[in-house]
Design a protein around this motif. Structure first.
Motif, PDB file in Angstrom:
ATOM      1  N   ALA A  26      28.275  31.930  42.283  1.00  0.00           N
ATOM      2  CA  ALA A  26      27.608  33.117  42.570  1.00  0.00           C
ATOM      3  C   ALA A  26      28.685  34.405  42.652  1.00  0.00           C
ATOM      4  N   THR A  27      29.814  34.215  43.335  1.00  0.00           N
ATOM      5  CA  THR A  27      30.794  35.331  43.561  1.00  0.00           C
ATOM      6  C   THR A  27      31.355  35.665  42.009  1.00  0.00           C
ATOM      7  N   GLY A  28      31.387  34.501  41.134  1.00  0.00           N
ATOM      8  CA  GLY A  28      31.964  34.799  39.749  1.00  0.00           C
ATOM      9  C   GLY A  28      33.380  34.420  39.779  1.00  0.00           C
ATOM     10  N   ASP A  29      33.949  33.595  40.558  1.00  0.00           N
ATOM     11  CA  ASP A  29      35.170  33.265  40.665  1.00  0.00           C
ATOM     12  C   ASP A  29      35.330  31.950  39.865  1.00  0.00           C
ATOM     13  N   ILE A  30      35.667  32.226  38.562  1.00  0.00           N
ATOM     14  CA  ILE A  30      35.706  31.054  37.576  1.00  0.00           C
ATOM     15  C   ILE A  30      36.762  30.227  37.645  1.00  0.00           C
ATOM     16  N   ALA A 163      27.476  32.986  50.400  1.00  0.00           N
ATOM     17  CA  ALA A 163      28.979  33.543  49.629  1.00  0.00           C
ATOM     18  C   ALA A 163      28.423  35.045  49.486  1.00  0.00           C
ATOM     19  N   LEU A 164      27.072  35.539  49.420  1.00  0.00           N
ATOM     20  CA  LEU A 164      27.027  36.797  48.964  1.00  0.00           C
ATOM     21  C   LEU A 164      26.738  37.606  50.241  1.00  0.00           C
ATOM     22  N   PRO A 165      27.329  38.847  50.636  1.00  0.00           N
ATOM     23  CA  PRO A 165      26.984  39.600  51.705  1.00  0.00           C
ATOM     24  C   PRO A 165      25.840  40.541  51.393  1.00  0.00           C
ATOM     25  N   GLY A 166      25.042  40.831  52.372  1.00  0.00           N
ATOM     26  CA  GLY A 166      23.946  41.617  52.483  1.00  0.00           C
ATOM     27  C   GLY A 166      22.494  40.793  52.182  1.00  0.00           C
ATOM     28  N   VAL A 167      22.434  39.451  52.102  1.00  0.00           N
ATOM     29  CA  VAL A 167      21.335  38.813  51.850  1.00  0.00           C
ATOM     30  C   VAL A 167      20.997  37.885  53.159  1.00  0.00           C
ATOM     31  N   GLU A 168      21.208  38.591  54.300  1.00  0.00           N
ATOM     32  CA  GLU A 168      20.957  37.518  55.502  1.00  0.00           C
ATOM     33  C   GLU A 168      19.543  36.871  55.645  1.00  0.00           C
ATOM     34  N   SER A 169      18.814  37.879  55.279  1.00  0.00           N
ATOM     35  CA  SER A 169      17.333  37.650  55.729  1.00  0.00           C
ATOM     36  C   SER A 169      17.061  36.208  54.522  1.00  0.00           C
ATOM     37  N   ARG A 198      36.952  25.567  52.132  1.00  0.00           N
ATOM     38  CA  ARG A 198      37.251  25.618  50.510  1.00  0.00           C
ATOM     39  C   ARG A 198      36.759  26.809  49.872  1.00  0.00           C
ATOM     40  N   VAL A 199      35.984  27.552  50.596  1.00  0.00           N
ATOM     41  CA  VAL A 199      35.567  28.954  49.863  1.00  0.00           C
ATOM     42  C   VAL A 199      36.062  30.124  50.703  1.00  0.00           C
ATOM     43  N   ASP A 200      35.709  30.484  51.779  1.00  0.00           N
ATOM     44  CA  ASP A 200      35.740  31.713  52.502  1.00  0.00           C
ATOM     45  C   ASP A 200      35.271  31.839  53.606  1.00  0.00           C
ATOM     46  N   VAL A 201      36.100  32.354  54.623  1.00  0.00           N
ATOM     47  CA  VAL A 201      35.663  32.191  56.038  1.00  0.00           C
ATOM     48  C   VAL A 201      34.461  33.165  56.319  1.00  0.00           C
ATOM     49  N   GLU A 202      34.314  34.404  55.556  1.00  0.00           N
ATOM     50  CA  GLU A 202      33.132  35.081  56.057  1.00  0.00           C
ATOM     51  C   GLU A 202      31.821  34.589  55.490  1.00  0.00           C
ATOM     52  N   ALA A 203      32.181  33.785  54.257  1.00  0.00           N
ATOM     53  CA  ALA A 203      30.764  32.931  54.004  1.00  0.00           C
ATOM     54  C   ALA A 203      30.339  31.927  55.106  1.00  0.00           C
ATOM     55  N   ALA A 204      31.533  31.349  55.643  1.00  0.00           N
ATOM     56  CA  ALA A 204      31.227  30.312  56.539  1.00  0.00           C
ATOM     57  C   ALA A 204      30.516  30.930  57.591  1.00  0.00           C
ATOM     58  N   ARG A 205      31.082  31.972  58.154  1.00  0.00           N
ATOM     59  CA  ARG A 205      30.491  32.845  59.376  1.00  0.00           C
ATOM     60  C   ARG A 205      29.101  33.119  58.997  1.00  0.00           C
ATOM     61  N   ARG A 206      28.692  33.591  58.034  1.00  0.00           N
ATOM     62  CA  ARG A 206      27.305  34.014  57.737  1.00  0.00           C
ATOM     63  C   ARG A 206      26.482  32.695  57.912  1.00  0.00           C
ATOM     64  N   ALA A 207      26.884  31.716  57.159  1.00  0.00           N
ATOM     65  CA  ALA A 207      26.148  30.313  57.316  1.00  0.00           C
ATOM     66  C   ALA A 207      26.085  30.009  58.655  1.00  0.00           C
ATOM     67  N   HIS A 208      27.241  29.950  59.577  1.00  0.00           N
ATOM     68  CA  HIS A 208      27.214  29.490  60.985  1.00  0.00           C
ATOM     69  C   HIS A 208      26.306  30.165  61.745  1.00  0.00           C
ATOM     70  N   ASP A 209      26.087  31.605  61.546  1.00  0.00           N
ATOM     71  CA  ASP A 209      25.095  32.665  62.377  1.00  0.00           C
ATOM     72  C   ASP A 209      23.959  32.309  62.057  1.00  0.00           C
ATOM     73  N   ALA A 210      23.625  32.086  60.648  1.00  0.00           N
ATOM     74  CA  ALA A 210      22.006  31.706  60.239  1.00  0.00           C
ATOM     75  C   ALA A 210      21.654  30.421  60.916  1.00  0.00           C
TER      76      ALA A 210
END
Length: 218
Positions: A26-30, A163-169, A198-210
């Motif tokens: 999704a983030t394009g980190d090949i 992994a993608l910011p701005g798609v919380e809903s 393994r990925v990113d703390v911000e992605a983890a935070r978004r998942a945890h909050d949801a």
């Protein structure tokens, strides 16, 4: 393959491997995606599993990300073949996808089952075309394919949206869908931990909050 299986207390190694694959695609980190694909195949994902995950993510992250990720998978498979590794092919879809009105009916039924009820909202009244596209294509063309179970598809989707910011809903909706089809809160917490590790703390935070919001609403 059934659409859903009984929830267990832990994600399997195969299920955990889906998380970084979907997120990095999704983030394009090949570079990191390629490493995650290698590890996922070692963990028991088949070629069909990984290919289907990368095909599906276009619905949530766009065709360019999906196409680039599929190109990375091709290179990983070639490299593994050169190292003498034989990866299991996995299964192809076993049934034909309906067309026309039958596809709309199938997609609507799948969406309703996943969401736990009919999906309505002002945006769908404002733009009926997007409602039809989601029902016929995302929940019809994609979710009618039975070579990847619904729980695996939702784990991938939650990882992508985390992994993608701005798609919380949308992430919130798929967190609810995940629980509707038998993925436990413990497993979703493990998904968040896999993102953190393994990925990113911000992605983890978004998942945890949801997940916290979903548990609070339930």
């Amino acid at each position: 393959m059934t659409h859903e299986s009984a929830a267990s207390e832990t994600l399997s190694a195969r299920q955990q491997a889906i998380v970084p694959i979907a997120a990095f695609a999704a983030t394009g980190d090949i570079d990191r995606l390629s490493a995650a694909l290698d590890e996922g195949l070692d963990a028991g994902l088949t070629v069909s599993d990984t290919r289907e995950i990368l095909v599906q993510i276009y619905a949530y992250a766009g065709f360019p990300r999906s196409l680039n990720a599929l190109g990375a998978l091709m290179k990983v498979l070639e490299s593994r073949k050169g190292r003498g590794l034989q990866d299991a092919a996995g299964q192809a879809p076993s049934r034909a996808i309906p067309k026309g009105d039958a596809l709309l009916a199938a997609g609507t039924a799948n969406q309703t089952r996943l969401a736990g009820g009919p999906v309505r909202g002002p945006v769908f009244d404002f733009a009926p075309a997007i409602d039809e596209y989601i029902k016929t294509h995302v929940f019809g063309d994609i979710f009618e394919r039975d070579n990847l179970d619904w729980q695996s598809r939702e784990l991938a989707t939650v990882a992508v949206l985390s992994a993608l910011p701005g798609v919380e809903s949308q992430l919130q909706a798929h967190m609810r869908i995940s629980m509707n089809i038998g993925i436990s809160a413990i497993q979703l917490d493990q998904l968040g931990q896999a993102l953190a590790d393994r990925v990113d703390v911000e992605a983890a935070r978004r998942a945890h909050d949801a997940l916290e919001r979903q548990l609070a609403s339930a």
